[in-house]
Design a protein around this motif. Sequence first.
Motif, PDB file in Angstrom:
ATOM      1  N   VAL A 108       9.999 -14.097  51.505  1.00 53.96           N
ATOM      2  CA  VAL A 108      10.006 -14.585  50.127  1.00 53.96           C
ATOM      3  C   VAL A 108       8.775 -15.473  49.955  1.00 53.96           C
ATOM      4  CG1 VAL A 108      11.334 -15.764  48.339  1.00 53.96           C
ATOM      5  CG2 VAL A 108      12.532 -14.558  50.183  1.00 53.96           C
ATOM      6  N   PHE A 109       8.008 -15.202  48.911  1.00 54.50           N
ATOM      7  CA  PHE A 109       6.771 -15.918  48.659  1.00 54.50           C
ATOM      8  C   PHE A 109       6.817 -16.631  47.315  1.00 54.50           C
ATOM      9  CE2 PHE A 109       5.569 -12.260  51.273  1.00 54.50           C
ATOM     10  CZ  PHE A 109       4.768 -12.829  52.251  1.00 54.50           C
ATOM     11  N   LEU A 110       6.106 -17.740  47.204  1.00 50.31           N
ATOM     12  CA  LEU A 110       5.792 -18.311  45.903  1.00 50.31           C
ATOM     13  C   LEU A 110       4.648 -17.489  45.316  1.00 50.31           C
ATOM     14  CD1 LEU A 110       5.953 -22.120  46.711  1.00 50.31           C
ATOM     15  CD2 LEU A 110       7.516 -20.851  45.210  1.00 50.31           C
ATOM     16  N   ALA A 111       4.735 -17.192  44.032  1.00 48.85           N
ATOM     17  CA  ALA A 111       3.753 -16.317  43.401  1.00 48.85           C
ATOM     18  C   ALA A 111       2.336 -16.854  43.522  1.00 48.85           C
ATOM     19  CB  ALA A 111       4.119 -16.099  41.930  1.00 48.85           C
ATOM     20  N   ASN A 112       2.186 -18.185  43.473  1.00 48.67           N
ATOM     21  CA  ASN A 112       0.825 -18.748  43.515  1.00 48.67           C
ATOM     22  C   ASN A 112       0.194 -18.702  44.906  1.00 48.67           C
ATOM     23  OD1 ASN A 112       2.310 -20.738  44.726  1.00 48.67           O
ATOM     24  ND2 ASN A 112       1.745 -22.365  43.300  1.00 48.67           N
ATOM     25  N   HIS A 113       0.934 -18.213  45.896  1.00 49.10           N
ATOM     26  CA  HIS A 113       0.369 -18.033  47.236  1.00 49.10           C
ATOM     27  C   HIS A 113      -0.155 -16.610  47.447  1.00 49.10           C
ATOM     28  CE1 HIS A 113       2.903 -21.625  48.858  1.00 49.10           C
ATOM     29  NE2 HIS A 113       1.756 -22.010  48.327  1.00 49.10           N
ATOM     30  N   LEU A 114      -0.007 -15.759  46.420  1.00 50.42           N
ATOM     31  CA  LEU A 114      -0.445 -14.368  46.516  1.00 50.42           C
ATOM     32  C   LEU A 114      -1.473 -14.075  45.428  1.00 50.42           C
ATOM     33  CD1 LEU A 114       3.036 -12.635  47.029  1.00 50.42           C
ATOM     34  CD2 LEU A 114       1.323 -13.118  48.794  1.00 50.42           C
ATOM     35  N   PRO A 115      -2.284 -13.032  45.585  1.00 45.93           N
ATOM     36  CA  PRO A 115      -3.248 -12.685  44.551  1.00 45.93           C
ATOM     37  C   PRO A 115      -2.556 -12.379  43.225  1.00 45.93           C
ATOM     38  CG  PRO A 115      -3.741 -11.501  46.585  1.00 45.93           C
ATOM     39  CD  PRO A 115      -2.405 -12.148  46.778  1.00 45.93           C
ATOM     40  N   SER A 116      -3.178 -12.770  42.120  1.00 43.67           N
ATOM     41  CA  SER A 116      -2.619 -12.480  40.801  1.00 43.67           C
ATOM     42  C   SER A 116      -2.859 -11.033  40.398  1.00 43.67           C
ATOM     43  CB  SER A 116      -3.209 -13.421  39.751  1.00 43.67           C
ATOM     44  OG  SER A 116      -4.622 -13.302  39.720  1.00 43.67           O
ATOM     45  N   ASP A 117      -3.903 -10.419  40.958  1.00 40.63           N
ATOM     46  CA  ASP A 117      -4.180  -9.018  40.671  1.00 40.63           C
ATOM     47  C   ASP A 117      -3.163  -8.134  41.401  1.00 40.63           C
ATOM     48  OD1 ASP A 117      -6.091  -6.789  39.766  1.00 40.63           O
ATOM     49  OD2 ASP A 117      -5.907  -6.435  41.920  1.00 40.63           O
ATOM     50  N   PRO A 118      -2.406  -7.284  40.689  1.00 36.27           N
ATOM     51  CA  PRO A 118      -1.358  -6.487  41.336  1.00 36.27           C
ATOM     52  C   PRO A 118      -1.868  -5.592  42.464  1.00 36.27           C
ATOM     53  CG  PRO A 118      -1.049  -6.472  38.962  1.00 36.27           C
ATOM     54  CD  PRO A 118      -2.383  -7.119  39.219  1.00 36.27           C
ATOM     55  N   ALA A 119      -3.032  -4.981  42.285  1.00 32.24           N
ATOM     56  CA  ALA A 119      -3.547  -4.083  43.325  1.00 32.24           C
ATOM     57  C   ALA A 119      -3.881  -4.854  44.597  1.00 32.24           C
ATOM     58  CB  ALA A 119      -4.772  -3.334  42.815  1.00 32.24           C
ATOM     59  N   GLN A 120      -4.515  -6.014  44.457  1.00 32.49           N
ATOM     60  CA  GLN A 120      -4.837  -6.839  45.622  1.00 32.49           C
ATOM     61  C   GLN A 120      -3.561  -7.364  46.271  1.00 32.49           C
ATOM     62  OE1 GLN A 120      -7.630  -9.917  44.561  1.00 32.49           O
ATOM     63  NE2 GLN A 120      -9.078  -8.477  43.632  1.00 32.49           N
ATOM     64  N   VAL A 139       3.736   0.691  47.838  1.00 29.28           N
ATOM     65  CA  VAL A 139       4.829  -0.170  47.391  1.00 29.28           C
ATOM     66  C   VAL A 139       5.402   0.385  46.097  1.00 29.28           C
ATOM     67  CG1 VAL A 139       3.645  -2.184  48.387  1.00 29.28           C
ATOM     68  CG2 VAL A 139       3.490  -1.745  45.931  1.00 29.28           C
ATOM     69  N   ASP A 140       6.619  -0.053  45.771  1.00 28.44           N
ATOM     70  CA  ASP A 140       7.249   0.327  44.509  1.00 28.44           C
ATOM     71  C   ASP A 140       7.851  -0.929  43.889  1.00 28.44           C
ATOM     72  OD1 ASP A 140       8.551   1.509  42.379  1.00 28.44           O
ATOM     73  OD2 ASP A 140       9.284   3.210  43.533  1.00 28.44           O
ATOM     74  N   ASP A 189      -0.547  -5.982  46.210  1.00 26.64           N
ATOM     75  CA  ASP A 189       0.170  -4.898  46.885  1.00 26.64           C
ATOM     76  C   ASP A 189      -0.484  -4.532  48.213  1.00 26.64           C
ATOM     77  OD1 ASP A 189       1.822  -4.926  44.708  1.00 26.64           O
ATOM     78  OD2 ASP A 189       1.073  -3.066  43.823  1.00 26.64           O
ATOM     79  N   GLU A 190      -1.811  -4.489  48.247  1.00 30.55           N
ATOM     80  CA  GLU A 190      -2.509  -4.185  49.492  1.00 30.55           C
ATOM     81  C   GLU A 190      -2.243  -5.259  50.538  1.00 30.55           C
ATOM     82  OE1 GLU A 190      -4.677  -2.642  52.530  1.00 30.55           O
ATOM     83  OE2 GLU A 190      -3.998  -1.620  50.702  1.00 30.55           O
ATOM     84  N   LEU A 191      -2.196  -6.506  50.096  1.00 29.27           N
ATOM     85  CA  LEU A 191      -1.907  -7.596  51.017  1.00 29.27           C
ATOM     86  C   LEU A 191      -0.495  -7.470  51.583  1.00 29.27           C
ATOM     87  CD1 LEU A 191      -2.890 -10.305  52.245  1.00 29.27           C
ATOM     88  CD2 LEU A 191      -1.871 -11.443  50.257  1.00 29.27           C
ATOM     89  N   LEU A 192       0.469  -7.136  50.733  1.00 25.90           N
ATOM     90  CA  LEU A 192       1.852  -7.005  51.190  1.00 25.90           C
ATOM     91  C   LEU A 192       2.011  -5.835  52.156  1.00 25.90           C
ATOM     92  CD1 LEU A 192       3.798  -7.739  47.874  1.00 25.90           C
ATOM     93  CD2 LEU A 192       3.397  -9.281  49.803  1.00 25.90           C
ATOM     94  N   ILE A 193       1.281  -4.754  51.916  1.00 27.48           N
ATOM     95  CA  ILE A 193       1.310  -3.614  52.830  1.00 27.48           C
ATOM     96  C   ILE A 193       0.860  -4.045  54.223  1.00 27.48           C
ATOM     97  CG2 ILE A 193       0.067  -1.471  53.374  1.00 27.48           C
ATOM     98  CD1 ILE A 193       0.229  -0.824  50.333  1.00 27.48           C
ATOM     99  N   ARG A 194      -0.187  -4.873  54.284  1.00 27.21           N
ATOM    100  CA  ARG A 194      -0.682  -5.335  55.587  1.00 27.21           C
ATOM    101  C   ARG A 194       0.258  -6.370  56.200  1.00 27.21           C
ATOM    102  NH1 ARG A 194      -6.022  -7.757  54.960  1.00 27.21           N
ATOM    103  NH2 ARG A 194      -5.853  -7.683  52.696  1.00 27.21           N
ATOM    104  N   ILE A 195       0.852  -7.210  55.374  1.00 26.87           N
ATOM    105  CA  ILE A 195       1.822  -8.191  55.886  1.00 26.87           C
ATOM    106  C   ILE A 195       3.003  -7.496  56.552  1.00 26.87           C
ATOM    107  CG2 ILE A 195       3.593  -9.842  55.154  1.00 26.87           C
ATOM    108  CD1 ILE A 195       1.560 -10.947  53.140  1.00 26.87           C
TER     109      ILE A 195
END
Length: 355
Positions: free
Chosen positions: A18-30, A87-88, A32-38
């Motif tokens: 579970v992440f806080l939104a401000n700790h992740l990129p605001s751009d959805p594509a960036q 991701v979906d 999603d790619e980050l979450l795939i690697r995580i």
Amino acid sequence: MQAIPCVLMRGGTSRGPVFLANHLPSDPAQRDELLIRIMGSGHELEIDGIGGGSAQTSKVAIVSTSPHPDADVDYLFVQVLVNQRRVDTAPNCGNMLCAIGPFAIEHGLVNAKSPVTRVRIRNLNTHTFVDSEVMTPKGKVRYDGATCIDGVPGSAAPIKLTFLNAAGAKTGSLLPTGNVRDVFDGVSATCIDMAMPMVVVHAHELGKTGYESPTELDADLAFMARLEKIRLQAGLAMGLGDVSNMVIPKPVLLSAARNGGSLNTRYFMPHNCHRSLAATGAIGLASACAVPGSVAHEIFPVDGPALIRLEHAGGQIEVSLEPAEDQRPETMRASLVRTARRLFTGDVYVPSISR
């Protein structure tokens, strides 16, 4: 290496960071790619990430304060596929939803009250609102307790989830095809969108008893191919378009209960059978019992307030139905009790360049 703060939590019968939104990129594509690697998506074991190699343990929740007057927090659910780097974000996840209330309280997004704190959640995937009641004696989240849910060992504190406007969550209509029954590939089905879009069929219409284990069902490749064919046709009929790269609608097999419940279920995610039952799926299936003529209503008809016990491969899940004053299935409220647990808090490390 990039370090990102997260909390690994079990929510119901699911697990994920579970992440806080401000700790992740605001751009959805960036993002999603980050979450795939995580998560290590693209490998059956997700060996180079923190995913668990199963759809139930390859889930992500993203939380932020909500600008909506009827919500305290916003929650975005991300299903990270295991074998595909994809991701979906189409569906909600009611099991991970269980973790949102405790997370929001412990991160100061919602002020705790004693003995119970209500957290008003807006799900961004489906634009539905859910009230989560979290045990907070003396203003602290309590995880230990005597509540047991099938599919999870041990016991924990109860978390009550009440879905307030779940009808038409993705399609805008409880019965998105306009029919109570449709026929796909010669099989009679009910397409319903209540918390989760689903295509529901009698198990016997597909040559199954409905009591097979998830492993047995997954191994029957001819059956799985036919089920996918029905799902694709249902997706088009429900107005979802080509759903071949989407995890909705979910196919569900129903049969008569045989262990004291109301219905027996086998719920697909959609390309493998759930080892228990999704919370959103439980809401939709219980609600379908109150829709005259539906596949579920044919097996277990409901008229008025009811407690629906849904049997699944791992046990049972109970859903309380409360009709609104107008008595329409679209306006009924459904609630269920689940549990959650914080597993660890820390940073997840991600290579800055994918390999």
